[in-house]
Design a protein around this motif. Structure first.
Motif, PDB file in Angstrom:
ATOM      1  N   LEU A  63     -31.965 -20.394 -13.784  1.00 19.72           N
ATOM      2  CA  LEU A  63     -30.743 -19.617 -13.570  1.00 19.72           C
ATOM      3  C   LEU A  63     -29.582 -20.395 -14.202  1.00 19.72           C
ATOM      4  O   LEU A  63     -28.833 -21.090 -13.514  1.00 19.72           O
ATOM      5  N   PRO A  64     -29.421 -20.292 -15.521  1.00 20.71           N
ATOM      6  CA  PRO A  64     -28.418 -21.094 -16.234  1.00 20.71           C
ATOM      7  C   PRO A  64     -27.015 -20.504 -16.105  1.00 20.71           C
ATOM      8  O   PRO A  64     -26.466 -19.934 -17.054  1.00 20.71           O
ATOM      9  N   ILE A  65     -26.444 -20.624 -14.925  1.00 23.68           N
ATOM     10  CA  ILE A  65     -25.118 -20.084 -14.650  1.00 23.68           C
ATOM     11  C   ILE A  65     -24.263 -21.174 -14.027  1.00 23.68           C
ATOM     12  O   ILE A  65     -24.743 -22.251 -13.687  1.00 23.68           O
ATOM     13  N   GLU A  66     -22.969 -20.890 -13.873  1.00 21.17           N
ATOM     14  CA  GLU A  66     -22.049 -21.793 -13.190  1.00 21.17           C
ATOM     15  C   GLU A  66     -21.613 -21.153 -11.880  1.00 21.17           C
ATOM     16  O   GLU A  66     -21.594 -19.921 -11.741  1.00 21.17           O
TER      17      GLU A  66
ATOM     18  N   ASN B  84     -26.203 -18.835  -5.792  1.00 20.30           N
ATOM     19  CA  ASN B  84     -25.225 -19.539  -6.615  1.00 20.30           C
ATOM     20  C   ASN B  84     -24.341 -20.448  -5.784  1.00 20.30           C
ATOM     21  O   ASN B  84     -23.261 -20.817  -6.209  1.00 20.30           O
TER      22      ASN B  84
ATOM     23  N   MET C 135     -25.884 -13.442 -12.336  1.00 20.31           N
ATOM     24  CA  MET C 135     -27.004 -13.499 -11.395  1.00 20.31           C
ATOM     25  C   MET C 135     -27.293 -12.122 -10.797  1.00 20.31           C
ATOM     26  O   MET C 135     -28.457 -11.723 -10.664  1.00 20.31           O
TER      27      MET C 135
ATOM     28  N   GLY D  70     -20.754 -16.588 -12.944  1.00 20.34           N
ATOM     29  CA  GLY D  70     -22.137 -16.860 -12.587  1.00 20.34           C
ATOM     30  C   GLY D  70     -22.682 -15.839 -11.610  1.00 20.34           C
ATOM     31  O   GLY D  70     -23.831 -15.398 -11.727  1.00 20.34           O
TER      32      GLY D  70
ATOM     33  N   SER E 181     -35.043 -24.202 -10.737  1.00 16.57           N
ATOM     34  CA  SER E 181     -35.702 -23.084 -10.080  1.00 16.57           C
ATOM     35  C   SER E 181     -37.159 -23.430  -9.830  1.00 16.57           C
ATOM     36  O   SER E 181     -37.800 -24.107 -10.628  1.00 16.57           O
TER      37      SER E 181
ATOM     38  N   TYR F 207     -34.305 -19.367  -7.239  1.00 18.11           N
ATOM     39  CA  TYR F 207     -33.616 -19.559  -8.517  1.00 18.11           C
ATOM     40  C   TYR F 207     -32.236 -20.123  -8.254  1.00 18.11           C
ATOM     41  O   TYR F 207     -31.448 -19.569  -7.483  1.00 18.11           O
ATOM     42  N   HIS F 208     -31.940 -21.249  -8.913  1.00 13.53           N
ATOM     43  CA  HIS F 208     -30.649 -21.917  -8.745  1.00 13.53           C
ATOM     44  C   HIS F 208     -30.328 -22.691 -10.012  1.00 13.53           C
ATOM     45  O   HIS F 208     -31.236 -23.126 -10.740  1.00 13.53           O
ATOM     46  N   ARG F 209     -29.048 -22.886 -10.253  1.00  9.85           N
ATOM     47  CA  ARG F 209     -28.623 -23.562 -11.487  1.00  9.85           C
ATOM     48  C   ARG F 209     -29.097 -25.014 -11.564  1.00  9.85           C
ATOM     49  O   ARG F 209     -29.201 -25.592 -12.658  1.00  9.85           O
ATOM     50  N   SER F 210     -29.407 -25.646 -10.407  1.00  8.36           N
ATOM     51  CA  SER F 210     -29.880 -27.034 -10.409  1.00  8.36           C
ATOM     52  C   SER F 210     -31.377 -27.152 -10.640  1.00  8.36           C
ATOM     53  O   SER F 210     -31.911 -28.257 -10.714  1.00  8.36           O
TER      54      SER F 210
END
Length: 419
Positions: A157-160, A122, A169, A165, A145, A140-143
């Motif tokens: 990985l739809p987190i902030e 994250n 995660m 987040g 995966s 896996y990353h919010r930008s």
């Protein structure tokens, strides 16, 4: 590789060893008592997250793997161009400029045929993808995966960035990665307390709350590992930070200073290019300007903001390359002064065009200050006995230790197996 052996690595970004206390991080404190505690662990230089990620993944210093900071300078169309390593497109630009990403294989590459690697991160896209820049495993990353071969994954990985987040995660990491998929290597990289500390004072209530949050995430992973491996023999659990932080005492605009004193010709020129890296800066030189390296290094050393100025063959002492356009490494002046919350460590910082965080009074890293160079490193399981270890240890020792536990070769790594 023994069929059931696994390694789990959790990184609490920017959490200095001296801030892991029973009152701030009870789970980490308890784990320290149950683990091999490498009290002399140190970061790399520059002590930035993206450099740390590449160093951990390759088991090598920056001069060997080639990723030299959160900000780097590449040669594009014959010119030296400064860019943020954190951007999602950086690896593509690095590949076009140099013909490769990292110069040494990562643990994900080495484990591709030995149980695989899954990374959930994250922090910035650059730091996340540097764990596996050529897509041998899963990141896996919010930008975005990616799976093996660079396949874009629908289950991203739809987190902030930040605490919420990190929590989401961690829950998914424990449920899906550790319990269901069980790769040989599972890496969880939390954004806290780094994300908050760049915008607030170290030791403030806000900062301490994020240390407690990271501690709770670690506890969730520990509990999952304990349930999967009650005897502690099959899973090597590594919990660490990549570096610590110092309080920013003041900021300098190194570009403006070089322009004002004539060392740089114009704001747009690529003759001398500054790569700011928090409490450090790397200076790159066009071939025609390399004659200026010795006098400019002396001028820098005479300034009140300078700590250590290194150039020429001495760059190797910091783990940096001595070939190519890099000419000078500058670690900013630091001291042990305490901030209003009693947290020691203060440094000058370099203004960056890519970030407006880490104003004076907030946390920053990148240099050689004692507190930013003091991460924590706990290893539990895999036959390691608990207790303090006083021998020198570094981020580059984590990968060879993990691979040794998994029975996979670590040839070419500069780090060594921790015991």
């Amino acid at each position: 590789m023994t069929a059931r052996r696994r390694a789990v690595v959790v990184v609490c970004d920017s959490l200095a060893a001296d801030l892991v206390r029973p009152d701030t991080a009870p789970s980490l404190s308890a784990m320290r008592a149950q683990s091999a505690d490498f009290v002399a662990a140190r970061s790399v230089f520059p002590s930035t997250t993206r450099t740390s990620s590449a160093s951990m993944a390759t088991g090598c210093l920056p001069g060997a793997h080639g990723l030299l900071g959160n900000t780097m300078v590449l040669k594009e169309d014959g010119r030296l161009v400064r860019m943020s390593v954190g951007k999602p497109d950086f690896l593509d630009r690095l590949r076009r400029a140099t013909g490769q990403t990292l110069r040494r294989p990562t643990w994900a590459e080495r484990l591709a045929d030995h149980g695989g690697a899954i990374v959930m991160s994250n922090v910035s896209p650059g730091a996340a993808y540097l764990q596996d820049p050529d897509s041998f495993g899963h990141v896996y990353h919010r930008s975005g995966s990616r799976g093996p071969g660079g396949e874009l994954l629908d289950d991203g990985l739809p987190i902030e960035v930040g605490a919420a987040g990190d929590a989401a995660m961690t829950e998914r990491f424990c449920r899906e990665v550790l319990r269901e998929r069980a790769p040989a290597l599972a890496v969880l990289w939390l954004s806290e307390p780094d994300h908050t500390a760049h915008h607030t004072a170290l030791g403030s209530p806000e900062h301490l709350a994020m240390i407690a949050h990271a501690d709770a995430c670690v506890q969730q992973v520990r509990s999952t590992v304990d349930a999967l491996d009650p005897d502690g023999e099959e899973i090597l659990l590594v919990v660490c930070s990549d570096h610590g932080m110092e309080t920013v005492g003041r900021q300098i605009d190194l570009d403006e200073l070089l322009l004002a004193t004539g060392w740089k010709n114009s704001p747009q020129s690529s003759d001398v290019v500054v790569a700011p890296n928090g409490n450090a800066a790397l200076l790159y030189f066009a071939d025609s300007k390399r004659v200026d390296i010795p006098p400019l290094a002396q001028w820098l050393q005479d300034q009140d903001f300078a700590g250590r100025v290194v150039w020429g063959d001495a760059l190797a002492e910091l783990g940096l390359p001595t070939d190519g356009p890099l000419g000078i490494a500058l670690a900013l002046r630091h001291d042990t002064a305490a901030n209003p919350h009693g947290v020691r460590g203060r440094s000058v910082s370099v203004l960056s065009p890519f970030s407006n965080s880490s104003l004076p009074g907030c946390g920053q890293h990148g240099g050689l200050g004692a507190h930013e160079q003091q991460p924590f490193l706990y290893l539990r399981g895999g036959g390691l006995r608990p207790g303090e270890r006083g021998q020198p240890a570094s981020l580059i020792d984590i990968a060879p230790t993990v691979l040794h536990h998994l029975g996979v070769a670590a040839d070419g790594m500069q780090g060594r197996v921790l015991r």
